[in-house]
Design an enzyme around this catalytic site. Sequence first.
Site, PDB file in Angstrom:
ATOM      1  N   GLU A 150       0.820  -1.217   0.000  1.00  0.00           N
ATOM      2  CA  GLU A 150       0.000   0.000   0.000  1.00  0.00           C
ATOM      3  C   GLU A 150       0.857   1.271   0.000  1.00  0.00           C
ATOM      4  O   GLU A 150       1.120   1.854   1.039  1.00  0.00           O
ATOM      5  CB  GLU A 150      -0.953   0.029   1.205  1.00  0.00           C
ATOM      6  CG  GLU A 150      -1.900   1.228   1.164  1.00  0.00           C
ATOM      7  CD  GLU A 150      -2.820   1.326   2.369  1.00  0.00           C
ATOM      8  OE1 GLU A 150      -3.676   2.218   2.369  1.00  0.00           O
ATOM      9  OE2 GLU A 150      -2.676   0.517   3.309  1.00  0.00           O
ATOM     10  N   LYS A 162      -2.806  -1.938  -2.919  1.00  0.00           N
ATOM     11  CA  LYS A 162      -3.825  -1.010  -2.433  1.00  0.00           C
ATOM     12  C   LYS A 162      -3.339   0.393  -2.751  1.00  0.00           C
ATOM     13  O   LYS A 162      -2.332   0.847  -2.193  1.00  0.00           O
ATOM     14  CB  LYS A 162      -4.068  -1.195  -0.931  1.00  0.00           C
ATOM     15  CG  LYS A 162      -5.165  -0.281  -0.392  1.00  0.00           C
ATOM     16  CD  LYS A 162      -5.610  -0.655   1.019  1.00  0.00           C
ATOM     17  CE  LYS A 162      -6.669   0.316   1.532  1.00  0.00           C
ATOM     18  NZ  LYS A 162      -7.248  -0.092   2.828  1.00  0.00           N
TER      19      LYS A 162
END
Length: 295
Positions: A176, A213
Amino acid sequence: MNKKQLERIHTGQGFIAALDQSGGSTPKALQQYGIEANRFSDDEEMFALVHEMRTRIIMSPAFDAQSIIGAILFENTMDREIDGLLTADFLWEKKGIVPFLKIDKGLAELEDGVQVLKPMPDLSGLLQRAVERNIFGTKMRSVIHEANPKGIRRVVEQQFELGKQIWSAGLVPIIEPEVDINSHDKRESERILKDEIVKQLSTLAPDMSIMLKLSIPSEDNFYSDLMEDPHVARVVALSGGYERDEANERLARNQGLIASFSRALAEGLSDQQSDEQFNEMLTRSIRSIYEASIS
């Protein structure tokens, strides 16, 4: 690693619920839910209250596998139980929802336009505990504030280096590297970020799976080619501070990109609501995020 869960993440229709506020963000999450700081006197009471909130969400009939394919938990939630089962077991066995764990310890100070992950000296032990508690994958968040090539490279290299350790422990990492939605050069940051991700994907072992993400991109469908990489089980999007309606509208313009929303999921929920009111609001939230995710 659970192959059935991997297949669910790779092909399932729906989104990933982020229920992973921790430490410093927990009071804010409780306040949004209508619980002020005077309701708890220490961390133990605070985390008990937030577990009650998360239990209420997870046990709601609205929170089901028809719309939600995975849920990200905080370490404290992983160690607690829901209805006599460890939270991860309740999610998978009772709901058919794949459990993930947030593993990072927060962000380092801003340097080269980015914030990398703080050191995680106890990571090996945490990953072992996650495996023992039937967690499927992990999540760790860095933040990119400026289109600084050196800084963005550091973020991505750190994320993938840790990702390889996580995979070796038997878990699927969610990489992420968030791009701040308020960044003045967000579009350029995303271009540099994608190039660095592609470089790192080429270093992975053939059998390794990861998830990405990412912030909803400035250019629609900008991450479509990453979705085609055989190492990438799924690309999910964070809401990044957008209100739910705007996050959904932006998400819906990106085919194949699904939500992994936190604040946007819990928006409108309150401790003061009756179960009927709570479930109605959660149903509306989940339905709107689901529809944006399957567009």
